[in-house]
Write an enzyme that holds these catalytic residues in place. Structure first.
Site, PDB file in Angstrom:
ATOM      1  CE1 TYR A 183       0.625   1.546   4.336  1.00  0.00           C
ATOM      2  CE2 TYR A 183       0.728  -0.849   4.519  1.00  0.00           C
ATOM      3  CZ  TYR A 183       0.987   0.406   5.041  1.00  0.00           C
ATOM      4  OH  TYR A 183       1.606   0.538   6.256  1.00  0.00           O
ATOM      5  CB  CYS A 184       1.966   3.777  -1.665  1.00  0.00           C
ATOM      6  SG  CYS A 184       1.217   3.487  -3.277  1.00  0.00           S
ATOM      7  CB  THR A 185      -0.032   8.410  -0.747  1.00  0.00           C
ATOM      8  OG1 THR A 185       1.067   8.495   0.162  1.00  0.00           O
ATOM      9  CG2 THR A 185      -1.010   9.541  -0.470  1.00  0.00           C
TER      10      THR A 185
END
Length: 303
Positions: A183-185
């Protein structure tokens, strides 16, 4: 009413300079501010402005064949959160070291990346497989200090360029046979990281469609996310509800905080996680003791 748009699209761009000029002209004409990167790998942008102007921007951008399937994400904020409108041509869409050899892109996106799953599917996966599901943070380590998924693995990374060495170490061999959710922004970094992971023996890799932003829209602070989200404009951080948990700790006193400040040493400029009380003491606004000593040495030399 003003808002901020976040978006990206991995797709072949034959003439990045021409797309750069078009996007700059389009944004200036609509009075938008923000940052857009154009690469032969695609587009990555964050822009703020009036709602009608942003809707006009979306309509115009989707007219470019490769960008017609972009998923635009809305966020609270305004164009005042950006100093100017910047559109740049970069060799890499995300700053991974030598990503030309790591990432292949076609009209459908990154070739060989992880499976995209919606926020509700994250919960379904955990309900079915329990401890065999692992969250893997695809951001820089400082971002995870103020917000992350519960029990997530946070790699030791200062920049995106550190990820390849991390993945090629033996630190994560124990999870290569598990179901790994990156996951990331907004999704762009983990789109690339998931492909890098699969190349290095991770068997079953997923990524959250739309990243933390979309998950936060769906579940706020009542799901598996805890803390604040670090963003890269004047807002610095955003929360998904009025009951967001504060997980960050002040570098100096250890009290709970989500406040980042730039190091007072101009040439360092790294971020310091510091509470509002300690922030009032100028001597504490330094990333390290080394930065503080350099700053004082320069002050003495000027006096």
């Amino acid at each position: 009413m003003q808002k901020i748009l976040l978006y990206y699209r991995f797709t072949p761009v034959q003439d990045p300079d021409a797309v750069k000029l078009w996007q700059k002209t389009l944004c200036d004409g609509l009075g938008l501010r923000g940052r857009i990167l154009i690469s032969h790998q695609g587009i990555n942008g964050t822009v703020g402005g009036e709602m009608d102007d942003l809707k006009a921007y979306i309509k115009a951008t989707k007219q470019y064949a490769g960008f017609k399937d972009i998923v635009f994400k809305w966020s609270d904020g305004s164009k005042e959160d950006f100093p100017r409108m910047s559109v740049k041509h970069r060799r890499e869409l995300v700053g991974f070291q030598n990503s030309d050899n790591e990432i292949q892109v076609d009209e459908s996106g990154v070739v060989g990346g992880g499976k995209h799953i919606k926020p509700r599917q994250v919960h379904e996966l955990i309900e079915e497989y329990g401890d065999d599901v692992v969250f893997f943070d695809g951001r820089n380590a400082h971002e995870a200090k103020i917000g992350k998924f519960k029990n997530a693995i946070v790699p030791n990374t200062n920049t995106s360029r550190d990820f390849i060495a991390e993945l090629e170490s033996d630190k994560y061999d124990s999870i290569k046979d598990k179901k790994v959710i990156t996951y990331c922004t907004g999704g762009i970094r983990c789109e690339a990281i998931s492909a890098m992971m699969k190349k290095r023996g991770f068997k079953d890799v997923y990524q959250i469609d739309g990243g933390i932003v979309k998950y936060g829209e769906a579940y706020g602070d009542d799901g598996l996310w805890e803390g604040s989200l670090r963003v890269f404009d004047d807002r610095m951080t955003v929360n998904f509800s009025d009951h967001a948990k504060t997980i960050g700790e002040c570098t100096h006193c250890g009290s709970k905080t989500s406040n980042f400040e730039n190091c007072a040493l101009a040439e360092c400029n790294d971020l310091v996680l510091i509470c509002e009380t300690c922030k009032k003491t100028p001597e504490l606004l330094f990333h390290t003791d080394v930065c503080q000593r350099k700053h004082h040495a320069k002050s003495l030399a000027r006096s």
